[in-house]
Design a protein around this motif. Structure first.
Motif, PDB file in Angstrom:
ATOM      1  N   LYS A  53       0.841  -1.182   0.000  1.00 58.00           N
ATOM      2  CA  LYS A  53       0.000   0.000   0.000  1.00 58.00           C
ATOM      3  C   LYS A  53       0.889   1.249   0.000  1.00 58.00           C
ATOM      4  O   LYS A  53       0.604   2.226  -0.654  1.00 58.00           O
ATOM      5  CB  LYS A  53      -0.872  -0.018   1.241  1.00 58.00           C
ATOM      6  CG  LYS A  53      -1.990   0.954   1.264  1.00 58.00           C
ATOM      7  CD  LYS A  53      -2.793   0.765   2.542  1.00 58.00           C
ATOM      8  CE  LYS A  53      -4.227   1.146   2.374  1.00 58.00           C
ATOM      9  NZ  LYS A  53      -4.997   0.967   3.605  1.00 58.00           N
ATOM     10  N   TYR A  54       1.963   1.190   0.753  1.00 56.79           N
ATOM     11  CA  TYR A  54       2.951   2.280   0.838  1.00 56.79           C
ATOM     12  C   TYR A  54       4.335   1.722   0.584  1.00 56.79           C
ATOM     13  O   TYR A  54       4.650   0.628   1.024  1.00 56.79           O
ATOM     14  CB  TYR A  54       2.925   2.937   2.230  1.00 56.79           C
ATOM     15  CG  TYR A  54       1.577   3.460   2.628  1.00 56.79           C
ATOM     16  CD1 TYR A  54       1.103   4.655   2.106  1.00 56.79           C
ATOM     17  CD2 TYR A  54       0.773   2.756   3.506  1.00 56.79           C
ATOM     18  CE1 TYR A  54      -0.144   5.138   2.461  1.00 56.79           C
ATOM     19  CE2 TYR A  54      -0.477   3.234   3.872  1.00 56.79           C
ATOM     20  CZ  TYR A  54      -0.929   4.420   3.352  1.00 56.79           C
ATOM     21  OH  TYR A  54      -2.160   4.887   3.691  1.00 56.79           O
ATOM     22  N   ILE A  55       5.151   2.503  -0.108  1.00 57.12           N
ATOM     23  CA  ILE A  55       6.531   2.077  -0.411  1.00 57.12           C
ATOM     24  C   ILE A  55       7.485   3.190   0.006  1.00 57.12           C
ATOM     25  O   ILE A  55       7.260   4.367  -0.318  1.00 57.12           O
ATOM     26  CB  ILE A  55       6.708   1.800  -1.913  1.00 57.12           C
ATOM     27  CG1 ILE A  55       5.813   0.637  -2.347  1.00 57.12           C
ATOM     28  CG2 ILE A  55       8.174   1.501  -2.236  1.00 57.12           C
ATOM     29  CD1 ILE A  55       5.801   0.405  -3.841  1.00 57.12           C
ATOM     30  N   LEU A  56       8.523   2.815   0.707  1.00 56.52           N
ATOM     31  CA  LEU A  56       9.616   3.726   1.036  1.00 56.52           C
ATOM     32  C   LEU A  56      10.860   3.155   0.397  1.00 56.52           C
ATOM     33  O   LEU A  56      11.268   2.036   0.707  1.00 56.52           O
ATOM     34  CB  LEU A  56       9.798   3.825   2.547  1.00 56.52           C
ATOM     35  CG  LEU A  56      10.983   4.642   3.032  1.00 56.52           C
ATOM     36  CD1 LEU A  56      10.826   6.099   2.630  1.00 56.52           C
ATOM     37  CD2 LEU A  56      11.149   4.514   4.525  1.00 56.52           C
ATOM     38  N   LYS A  57      11.436   3.915  -0.536  1.00 56.69           N
ATOM     39  CA  LYS A  57      12.612   3.441  -1.258  1.00 56.69           C
ATOM     40  C   LYS A  57      13.841   4.199  -0.768  1.00 56.69           C
ATOM     41  O   LYS A  57      13.847   5.434  -0.746  1.00 56.69           O
ATOM     42  CB  LYS A  57      12.439   3.648  -2.764  1.00 56.69           C
ATOM     43  CG  LYS A  57      13.600   3.139  -3.562  1.00 56.69           C
ATOM     44  CD  LYS A  57      13.395   3.369  -5.040  1.00 56.69           C
ATOM     45  CE  LYS A  57      14.626   2.930  -5.777  1.00 56.69           C
ATOM     46  NZ  LYS A  57      14.621   3.373  -7.153  1.00 56.69           N
ATOM     47  N   LEU A  58      14.864   3.462  -0.387  1.00 57.54           N
ATOM     48  CA  LEU A  58      16.112   4.051   0.046  1.00 57.54           C
ATOM     49  C   LEU A  58      17.125   3.933  -1.071  1.00 57.54           C
ATOM     50  O   LEU A  58      17.308   2.866  -1.643  1.00 57.54           O
ATOM     51  CB  LEU A  58      16.636   3.351   1.304  1.00 57.54           C
ATOM     52  CG  LEU A  58      15.700   3.341   2.497  1.00 57.54           C
ATOM     53  CD1 LEU A  58      16.297   2.516   3.619  1.00 57.54           C
ATOM     54  CD2 LEU A  58      15.419   4.758   2.976  1.00 57.54           C
ATOM     55  N   ASP A  59      17.787   5.012  -1.382  1.00 56.76           N
ATOM     56  CA  ASP A  59      18.834   4.986  -2.413  1.00 56.76           C
ATOM     57  C   ASP A  59      20.201   4.969  -1.779  1.00 56.76           C
ATOM     58  O   ASP A  59      20.453   5.436  -0.753  1.00 56.76           O
ATOM     59  CB  ASP A  59      18.727   6.200  -3.329  1.00 56.76           C
ATOM     60  CG  ASP A  59      17.534   6.079  -4.264  1.00 56.76           C
ATOM     61  OD1 ASP A  59      17.225   4.981  -4.706  1.00 56.76           O
ATOM     62  OD2 ASP A  59      16.922   7.134  -4.539  1.00 56.76           O
TER      63      ASP A  59
END
Length: 59
Positions: A53-59
């Motif tokens: 439902k929610y995505i947190l992407k770390l680079d």
């Protein structure tokens, strides 16, 4: 035991696409029927996009 939160670290990393999809479907059913939330760490954005439902992407 009914946990409110599951922490999963790459639950589908060593699986082929068919098995990964089956696990993803199982996890979706778990969240729907038990009202359990899942925080999943995964490198495969294809799996995450179909699941989350929610995505947190770390680079």
């Amino acid at each position: 035991m009914k946990p409110k939160l599951l922490l999963l670290d790459e639950p589908t990393s060593a699986l082929d696409d068919l098995k990964a999809n089956q696990i993803t479907d199982l996890l979706i059913n778990i969240t729907q029927y038990t009202q359990t939330s899942i925080i999943m760490f995964n490198h495969n954005l294809k799996i995450i996009k179909g699941f989350s439902k929610y995505i947190l992407k770390l680079d």
